[in-house]
Write an enzyme that holds these catalytic residues in place. Structure first.
Site, PDB file in Angstrom:
ATOM      1  N   ASP A 154      34.308  36.189  37.763  1.00  0.00           N
ATOM      2  CA  ASP A 154      35.584  36.638  37.206  1.00  0.00           C
ATOM      3  C   ASP A 154      35.515  36.503  35.675  1.00  0.00           C
ATOM      4  O   ASP A 154      34.591  35.906  35.124  1.00  0.00           O
ATOM      5  CB  ASP A 154      36.747  35.843  37.807  1.00  0.00           C
ATOM      6  CG  ASP A 154      38.067  36.611  37.731  1.00  0.00           C
ATOM      7  OD1 ASP A 154      38.153  37.596  36.974  1.00  0.00           O
ATOM      8  OD2 ASP A 154      39.027  36.218  38.416  1.00  0.00           O
TER       9      ASP A 154
ATOM     10  N   GLU B 285      48.719  37.156  36.313  1.00  0.00           N
ATOM     11  CA  GLU B 285      48.019  35.870  36.272  1.00  0.00           C
ATOM     12  C   GLU B 285      48.243  35.169  34.936  1.00  0.00           C
ATOM     13  O   GLU B 285      48.463  35.808  33.921  1.00  0.00           O
ATOM     14  CB  GLU B 285      46.520  36.094  36.497  1.00  0.00           C
ATOM     15  CG  GLU B 285      45.956  37.168  35.568  1.00  0.00           C
ATOM     16  CD  GLU B 285      44.443  37.249  35.532  1.00  0.00           C
ATOM     17  OE1 GLU B 285      43.782  36.319  35.993  1.00  0.00           O
ATOM     18  OE2 GLU B 285      43.927  38.251  35.018  1.00  0.00           O
TER      19      GLU B 285
HETATM   20  C1  BGC Z   1      41.299  38.448  37.374  1.00  0.00           C
HETATM   21  C2  BGC Z   1      40.615  39.375  38.351  1.00  0.00           C
HETATM   22  C3  BGC Z   1      40.371  40.705  37.709  1.00  0.00           C
HETATM   23  C4  BGC Z   1      39.611  40.530  36.419  1.00  0.00           C
HETATM   24  C5  BGC Z   1      39.348  41.823  35.691  1.00  0.00           C
HETATM   25  C6  BGC Z   1      40.595  38.406  36.045  1.00  0.00           C
HETATM   26  O1  BGC Z   1      41.286  37.672  35.096  1.00  0.00           O
HETATM   27  O2  BGC Z   1      41.361  37.145  37.925  1.00  0.00           O
HETATM   28  O3  BGC Z   1      41.387  39.499  39.518  1.00  0.00           O
HETATM   29  O4  BGC Z   1      39.671  41.523  38.601  1.00  0.00           O
HETATM   30  O5  BGC Z   1      40.322  39.692  35.561  1.00  0.00           O
HETATM   31  O6  BGC Z   1      40.488  42.316  35.110  1.00  0.00           O
HETATM   32  C1  BGC Z   2      42.530  41.646  30.569  1.00  0.00           C
HETATM   33  C2  BGC Z   2      42.595  41.363  32.026  1.00  0.00           C
HETATM   34  C3  BGC Z   2      41.989  40.034  32.280  1.00  0.00           C
HETATM   35  C4  BGC Z   2      42.624  38.978  31.399  1.00  0.00           C
HETATM   36  C5  BGC Z   2      41.995  37.632  31.626  1.00  0.00           C
HETATM   37  C6  BGC Z   2      43.193  40.543  29.779  1.00  0.00           C
HETATM   38  O1  BGC Z   2      43.141  40.795  28.420  1.00  0.00           O
HETATM   39  O2  BGC Z   2      43.111  42.867  30.280  1.00  0.00           O
HETATM   40  O3  BGC Z   2      41.946  42.331  32.787  1.00  0.00           O
HETATM   41  O4  BGC Z   2      42.099  39.698  33.622  1.00  0.00           O
HETATM   42  O5  BGC Z   2      42.587  39.343  30.055  1.00  0.00           O
HETATM   43  O6  BGC Z   2      42.183  36.771  30.560  1.00  0.00           O
END
Ligand code: BGC
Ligand code: BGC
Length: 639
Positions: A338, A531
């Site tokens: 990830d 998230e």
């Molecule tokens: C998330 C994943 C996601 C990845 C790419 C991560 O932060 O936990 O679910 O696929 O980013 O965006």
């Molecule tokens: C990205 C996401 C990723 C996240 C994790 C974002 O800037 O766009 O895809 O999951 O950062 O930190």
């Protein structure tokens, strides 16, 4: 994805008996690759061996593919091999650099678009896919032609693409709990992704959220592992296809990802990226079921999770990634890390982490520091910190998936059958599937005779969510957190209010809350989050400062029946709002087809079907309704 069908799969369709074995390879002799695919796993203890099952993928190893990989590996130097393991973000790498450094993959993160703009031209996606492909196949300077694979978070439709069909987030699909519908959603999503020339979706999320304070709860179908396992398998079949269906990784299909391995939904306090404290048996019983089902249905990639299990980060767990997942469970695709997940392993940084590769992460999602990571990994191989056998194993797995997907033989993305067919983005047949999903996802928690609403009624439709594409969609929609995009940029959306305007045939629909009306539909709820930003201390929803709640109370005082519609990524304590309303509908995060609400709330062809996929909390503590609860209406329509 590949143009031809597996002959053996076609045979399966004719000889139905073959399908019951679940394997297109059933009649062929077992294949032993010249190098074993899991040379690095240790056998499990007798106790663990009883917990984790051996799972049979319906794909199986193909002698031709393994031989082709041997030949390629023999030609690759260390830098070329390590390049295959590296996945930068499209903003941080040019196609030229991808060629120069033999890069195996790229991703676009949430809210990252090839044109740098949410409303840039659709053709920008395919154009960039073509450029990366062209670079990866360029054999100048002694390079090898190995197609690059692009991954995207198509987690509820192709959700970074303007105009795409946006399906309800997983929690709503758990409420609908309709396996056939899941397959249709996977099929439609794969088609829209294929239009943009992308081969890989980071979905399905098979998380089993056990504490709804977790900000990713809406990515979880249910707190019930059985529901999660079944729905994940069905959407996977729609996304990837299956040999017995004759469409495994065919032109309209994608490589899919089961994520996040393992225990992402089980962290203490629902803390994102936190620590899941469970016995091994509990970890398997609750959080392992989605993997058993998706590996058994042929999933080609698994994403390692940010969380820890009993204090150890999964990205560094050789035991879980290699011994359990690849060894005992027989997963023969590749493990993707990830987003900088490796840096959380003690001793690692964003730009250096032999431990993640040694643990079994085959491809490293290293969005920005990829160049330094690559240099460090080459050095670590040369110094013996990463063994040649492990490096070859990782490359073999990545090449295997690319070959299974037909990427070596298909030609450039724009030559694929669905590529560039703009009309398929947000196609009405896909929207119809999404609207059905919305209808089936709605859970009726209370109805004191307020529903259904007559088509002839004069209806107030108001509240912060009544006409809000972003509140309808939540995070992972156009942007990462689902915020900061003007309403008019949500192309092709039907809001809840639009739906009522279509459904109320001879009455009136107004947002003027001062007017007289037969009934008021007040749409309120959470504002978007994803998230890292969505975690809660407690599940109470703040009504005291809510203008929507005050509105409900004032309408009640005027004797206008109130139907409350709650848009949210999870159940929340909203006791006073339930009391203040005549009917209360949990609508989750329905996505682009807000018309599905009026389909059910207004008298006509539909009734409620959805059942709670999680317990619904009362304020403070305790439970308002358990998982599985959900009313239907029987009363005559209200005028
Ligand atoms: C998330 C994943 C996601 C990845 C790419 C991560 O932060 O936990 O679910 O696929 O980013 O965006
Ligand atoms: C990205 C996401 C990723 C996240 C994790 C974002 O800037 O766009 O895809 O999951 O950062 O930190």
């Amino acid at each position: 994805m590949k143009k031809s069908l597996f002959l053996s799969a076609a045979a399966c369709l004719i000889f139905a008996a073959c399908a019951t074995t679940g394997s297109s390879q059933a009649q062929s002799a077992p294949v032993t690759p010249s190098k074993p695919s899991v040379p690095l796993s240790a056998p499990l203890s007798a106790q663990a061996d009883k917990i984790w099952p051996a799972v049979k993928s319906p794909i199986g190893l193909d002698a031709g593919i393994e031989t082709r990989i041997d030949a390629l590996l023999a030609q690759m130097n260390t830098a070329q091999k390590v390049g295959q393991l590296i996945q930068p973000e499209i903003k941080n790498i040019s196609p030229d650099d991808a060629a120069k450094y033999n890069i195996g993959s790229v991703l676009n993160g949430g809210g990252s678009w090839p044109t740098g703009k949410v409303d840039g031209p659709l053709a920008g996606w395919l154009a960039l896919a073509n450029r990366f492909y062209g670079a990866s196949m360029d054999t100048g300077d002694g390079r090898l032609a190995i197609p690059i694979i692009w991954g995207t978070d198509a987690v509820h439709g192709h959700n970074n693409v303007q105009g795409a069909t946006i399906f309800p987030h997983n929690i709503g699909l758990g409420a609908a709990n309709n396996p056939g519908l899941m397959r249709d959603i996977g099929t439609a999503t794969a088609r829209e992704v294929a239009v943009t020339g992308i081969d890989w979706a980071f979905a399905p999320t098979v998380a089993v959220a056990r504490d709804i304070r977790w900000g990713r709860s809406y990515e979880s179908y249910s707190s019930d592992p059985k529901i999660v396992a079944e729905l994940s398998k069905e959407i996977l079949l729609g996304l990837q296809g299956h040999p017995a269906l004759g469409n495994f990784l065919s032109e309209q299909k994608l490589v899919a990802t089961a994520k996040h391995f393992i225990g992402d939904g089980g962290t203490a306090g629902g803390k994102d990226q936190g620590n899941t404290v469970l016995s091994e048996q509990e970890l398997f019983d609750i959080h392992g079921q989605g993997y058993v089902q998706t590996i058994g249905a042929g999933v080609q990639t698994v994403m390692a999770s940010f969380n820890s299990w009993n204090g150890n980060k999964l990205h560094g767990s050789k035991y879980m990634l290699t011994d359990v997942l690849k060894g005992k469970m027989g997963f023969d695709g590749f493990v993707i890390g990830d987003w900088n997940g490796h840096e959380q392993i003690p001793g690692c940084t964003k730009s250096s982490c032999a431990a993640a590769i040694n643990a079994g992460v085959d491809m490293i999602m290293v969005p920005d520091d990829w160049k330094a990571f690559l240099d460090n990994a080459v050095r670590q191989v040369n110094a013996g910190e990463i063994s040649q056998a492990r490096l070859d194993d990782a490359v073999r797995r990545i090449l295997r998936v690319k070959m299974r997907a037909g990427m070596f033989d298909d030609g450039k993305p724009s030559t694929q059958r669905l590529a560039g067919r703009a009309k398929l983005i947000g196609h009405k047949s896909h929207r119809a599937v999404a609207r059905q999903a919305v209808r089936e996802s709605l859970v009726l928690l209370k109805n004191d005779n307020a529903l259904p609403i007559s088509k002839r009624a004069n209806v107030i439709v108001a509240g912060s969510g009544a006409d809000s594409p972003s509140m309808q969609s939540g995070g992972w929609t156009l942007t990462w957190q689902g915020r900061d995009v003007a309403d008019e940029k949500y192309k092709g959306f039907t809001t809840v209010k639009d739906g009522f305007e279509q459904a109320i045939s001879s009455g009136t629909v107004t947002s003027d809350t001062a007017t007289a009306a037969d009934v008021a539909v007040i749409v309120f709820g959470e504002t978007p989050y994803a998230e890292m930003e969505g975690d809660l201390q407690n599940t109470d929803f703040d009504l005291t400062s809510s203008a929507d709640f005050k509105l409900m109370q004032s309408l009640k005082a005027r004797n206008i029946p109130v139907v409350a519609v709650f848009l949210s990524g999870r159940p929340r304590g909203v006791d006073a709002a339930i009391q203040a309303s005549d009917a209360f509908v949990a609508a989750w995060l329905p996505g682009s087809e807000g018309g599905g609400l009026a389909d059910v709330l207004v008298e006509g062809d539909y009734n409620f079907k959805g059942k709670l996929p999680f317990d619904w909390p009362a304020n403070g503590s305790g439970q308002y309704k358990p998982r599985g609860y959900g009313l239907t209406y029987t009363a005559a329509a209200r005028q």
